[in-house]
Design an enzyme around this catalytic site. Structure first.
Site, short mmCIF file in Angstrom:
data_model
loop_
_atom_site.label_atom_id
_atom_site.label_comp_id
_atom_site.label_asym_id
_atom_site.label_seq_id
_atom_site.Cartn_x
_atom_site.Cartn_y
_atom_site.Cartn_z
N GLU A 52 6.94 -24.00 22.78
CA GLU A 52 7.56 -22.68 22.72
C GLU A 52 7.68 -22.13 24.13
O GLU A 52 6.80 -22.38 24.96
CB GLU A 52 6.73 -21.74 21.85
CG GLU A 52 6.62 -22.17 20.39
CD GLU A 52 5.75 -21.23 19.59
OE1 GLU A 52 6.30 -20.29 18.98
OE2 GLU A 52 4.52 -21.42 19.57
N ARG A 92 0.81 -1.22 0.00
CA ARG A 92 0.00 0.00 0.00
C ARG A 92 0.85 1.27 0.00
O ARG A 92 0.55 2.24 -0.69
CB ARG A 92 -0.93 0.00 1.22
CG ARG A 92 -1.84 1.20 1.31
CD ARG A 92 -2.70 1.18 2.56
NE ARG A 92 -3.62 0.04 2.55
CZ ARG A 92 -3.53 -1.01 3.35
NH1 ARG A 92 -2.55 -1.08 4.24
NH2 ARG A 92 -4.40 -1.98 3.28
N LYS A 147 -0.12 -20.51 5.39
CA LYS A 147 -1.13 -20.94 6.34
C LYS A 147 -1.60 -19.73 7.14
O LYS A 147 -0.89 -18.73 7.21
CB LYS A 147 -0.57 -22.02 7.26
CG LYS A 147 0.36 -21.52 8.38
CD LYS A 147 0.66 -22.65 9.33
CE LYS A 147 1.45 -22.16 10.52
NZ LYS A 147 0.66 -21.40 11.50
N LYS A 165 2.48 -22.76 24.29
CA LYS A 165 3.33 -21.59 24.53
C LYS A 165 3.63 -21.47 26.02
O LYS A 165 2.93 -22.01 26.86
CB LYS A 165 2.64 -20.32 24.02
CG LYS A 165 2.49 -20.29 22.50
CD LYS A 165 1.91 -18.97 22.03
CE LYS A 165 1.85 -18.91 20.52
NZ LYS A 165 3.19 -18.94 19.89
N ASP A 185 3.97 -24.80 4.00
CA ASP A 185 4.12 -25.18 5.39
C ASP A 185 5.62 -25.22 5.63
O ASP A 185 6.30 -26.16 5.23
CB ASP A 185 3.49 -26.55 5.66
CG ASP A 185 3.54 -26.93 7.15
OD1 ASP A 185 4.38 -26.37 7.87
OD2 ASP A 185 2.76 -27.79 7.58
N HIS A 186 6.15 -24.16 6.26
CA HIS A 186 7.61 -24.02 6.29
C HIS A 186 8.28 -25.17 7.04
O HIS A 186 9.47 -25.43 6.84
CB HIS A 186 8.00 -22.68 6.91
CG HIS A 186 7.75 -22.56 8.38
ND1 HIS A 186 6.55 -22.15 8.90
CD2 HIS A 186 8.55 -22.80 9.45
CE1 HIS A 186 6.62 -22.14 10.21
NE2 HIS A 186 7.82 -22.53 10.58
N HIS A 211 1.42 -28.29 11.06
CA HIS A 211 2.77 -28.79 11.33
C HIS A 211 2.77 -30.20 11.91
O HIS A 211 3.45 -31.10 11.40
CB HIS A 211 3.49 -27.86 12.31
CG HIS A 211 3.68 -26.46 11.81
ND1 HIS A 211 3.73 -26.15 10.49
CD2 HIS A 211 3.84 -25.28 12.49
CE1 HIS A 211 3.90 -24.83 10.36
NE2 HIS A 211 3.96 -24.31 11.54
N LYS A 232 12.23 -27.84 6.39
CA LYS A 232 13.35 -28.02 7.30
C LYS A 232 14.11 -29.31 6.99
O LYS A 232 13.52 -30.34 6.68
CB LYS A 232 12.85 -28.06 8.76
CG LYS A 232 12.33 -26.71 9.25
CD LYS A 232 11.88 -26.81 10.69
CE LYS A 232 11.42 -25.46 11.22
NZ LYS A 232 12.54 -24.51 11.35
N ASP A 234 -3.34 -23.40 15.07
CA ASP A 234 -2.11 -22.76 14.65
C ASP A 234 -1.01 -23.76 14.34
O ASP A 234 -0.20 -23.55 13.44
CB ASP A 234 -1.63 -21.80 15.76
CG ASP A 234 -0.43 -20.97 15.34
OD1 ASP A 234 -0.39 -20.53 14.17
OD2 ASP A 234 0.48 -20.77 16.17
#
Length: 518
Positions: free
Chosen positions: A247, A72, A179, A369, A208-209, A271, A213, A266
């Site tokens: 995490e 933008r 995602k 988390k 999906d990162h 994953h 890996k 999430d």
């Protein structure tokens, strides 16, 4: 235990890119451009732009490559290039090389506009046509939608109406979407229908990162290359499997996205279910995308949900308290989180796989988390050996053998087994043998986005889930989400720095098992 990587013999003066045995030559992308929507966001700045530079620095992008930002805010091409350079210098994995940068910078362009601005997409079409002439991108363009899912339909429609989604003969157009792929099965189907109405299914790359890996890809090598593991990778020998993504931080400034989504949507839906599929799948007949995806889809389709969802699932929400020697806020106290939010920050579920290989072997998935430490791992825990000989062993029992694949951090794998303690007594203790990428290989592992962006430009989709995988994953998770939504009250509280709520421990205790404490 140390693991040494044995290099193949190298002739003096060998140029690896001219050696027929070196596969990197075939991995260099052809003439093309990458258009980044959402280029001013954190993902682009910290991951995507550095990954593009790292690919260029490693020789995987051609001189005819171009990078186009769409956002933008208005800025000149040179100003955008300066912002890209700043991100590269701050976050790239490989050393900064001015010559590489100058080559890359020559193809950097910027287009200003809103997603509902048809004139902006007309300017984008003009920019790409000019790059085809000036840079030699030959009409090959990938559109990376690093934007909220609610904007996917609008951007796809704009690309279609301005002729950007349609490729002429000998050219290609591809779209990359991040995602989440919907928030339940119904929305995922709607999203898939929207995207695939504009782009053919084999031109849609769902990122999906985790699948990029090295350690995730190494699951296939560990299982199918080594005769050591595959014969025992089944219900005859495996007691259960634990897949963990923990995490040690809170929402980290993602409150606007995270609240209303939660740990299960999430992380587990994408994953962890992908890790489950790779762990449990049969050997594909090739690495062809269709063959690899077919085996993963068979696993997801064979997943059996527990009859009692209350007994075989847990959810929690972290409270405030001390973690790592400092006071941290609870989830409900974080900025942007409603005081009555029922979003879970911890989720655990049990799944079974109704196949001959895995019948009777529970798979436990957990994500959360503010847990004890940051770790993602797959632990394949084997059945206990009968203790007939070591009956006088102090403690009367031994630990269970396990193969633990560490996805992050400290990428590698560990084997746990029992060994005699040095001394005159026949004392046995659990020990580990460890393989780590960091000390076994001289080259550091590329970032996941490097591999995935290169695969997009090459048109190689094995690491990208297609819509069937996405919908099967939602079919697995949706019943848990509906069950949790029906429960009164808040998710169970748990202390920061712990390993989740008490109900999570009870989930495994009912089965006579316990969670690993990584």
């Amino acid at each position: 235990m140390s693991v040494t990587y044995l290099e193949p013999s190298v002739r003096p003066g060998r140029n690896p890119l001219r050696d027929s045995r070196d596969r990197r030559l075939a991995r260099v992308a052809g003439p093309s451009s990458l258009v980044l929507f959402g280029v001013t966001g954190d993902l682009a700045r910290k991951k995507l732009l550095p990954a593009v530079y790292d690919l260029a620095n490693r020789g995987f992008l051609p001189p005819s490559f171009a990078l186009v930002g769409f956002a933008r805010q208005d800025r000149a091409d040179e100003d955008f290039a300066a912002e890209v350079k700043e991100a590269v210098q701050a976050y790239s994995r490989t050393p900064f090389d001015e010559a590489v940068w100058e080559q890359l910078a020559g193809g950097i362009r910027f287009v200003q506009g809103d997603f509902d601005d048809g004139a902006a997409f007309a300017r984008l079409a003009g920019t790409l046509a000019a790059l085809d002439e000036e840079r030699g991108t030959r009409g090959n363009h990938a559109f990376y939608l690093s934007i909220p899912p609610k904007s996917f339909e609008l951007v796809c429609r704009q690309l279609s109406s301005h002729g950007l989604a349609q490729a002429a003969d000998g050219q290609w157009r591809r779209v990359v979407i991040e995602k989440p792929f919907g928030h339940d099965l119904e929305s995922a189907r709607q999203l898939n229908g929207i995207v695939e109405s504009v782009f053919p299914p084999d031109s849609v790359f769902r990122i999906d990162h985790y699948l990029g890996k090295e350690t995730v890809q190494n699951i296939l090598a560990l299982r199918f290359v080594n005769q050591l593991f595959e014969p025992i990778w089944n219900a005859n020998h495996v007691d259960h499997v634990q897949i963990t993504m923990a995490e040690d931080i809170g929402t980290g400034g993602r409150a606007g996205y995270y609240d209303g989504v939660g740990a299960a949507r999430d992380v587990i839906q994408n994953h962890l279910l992908q890790l489950l599929a790779l762990t449990a799948m049969e050997e594909p007949i090739s690495f062809n995308a269709d063959d690899l995806r077919a085996e993963k889809e068979k696993v997801l389709a064979a997943v059996k949900l527990p009859e009692d969802l209350s007994a075989h699932s847990a959810r929690g929400q972290f409270t405030g308290g001390s973690q790592g020697g400092e006071l941290v806020q609870g989830y409900l106290e974080e900025d942007g989180i409603p005081a009555d939010s029922k979003t879970e920050t911890y989720a655990a579920i049990r799944l079974d796989i109704n196949t001959r290989r895995w019948a009777g072997v529970p798979f436990y998935l957990r994500a959360g988390k503010r847990l004890g430490r940051r770790v993602t791992e797959i632990a394949v825990v084997f059945k206990k050996a009968p203790n007939l000989l070591f009956t006088d062993h102090a403690g009367g029992d031994f630990g269970q053998n396990a193969v633990v694949i560490r996805v992050q951090p400290d990428e590698g794998a560990t084997i746990r087994f029992s060994s005699k303690v040095p001394g005159t007594q026949m004392e046995v203790r659990d020990v580990t043998m460890d393989f780590g990428y960091g000390h076994a290989f001289t080259e550091s592992s590329p970032e996941a986005y490097e591999r995935l962006i290169l695969d997009v430009l090459l048109g190689e989709p094995p690491l990208f889930p297609r819509h069937q995988e996405v919908e099967l994953s939602w079919q697995i998770l949706d019943p848990f989400e509906r069950h949790w939504a029906s429960l009164p009250g808040q998710p169970e509280p748990y202390a920061p720095g712990s390993w989740g709520p008490a109900s999570a421990d009870e989930l495994l205790e009912r089965d006579g098992r316990s969670w690993r404490r990584p």
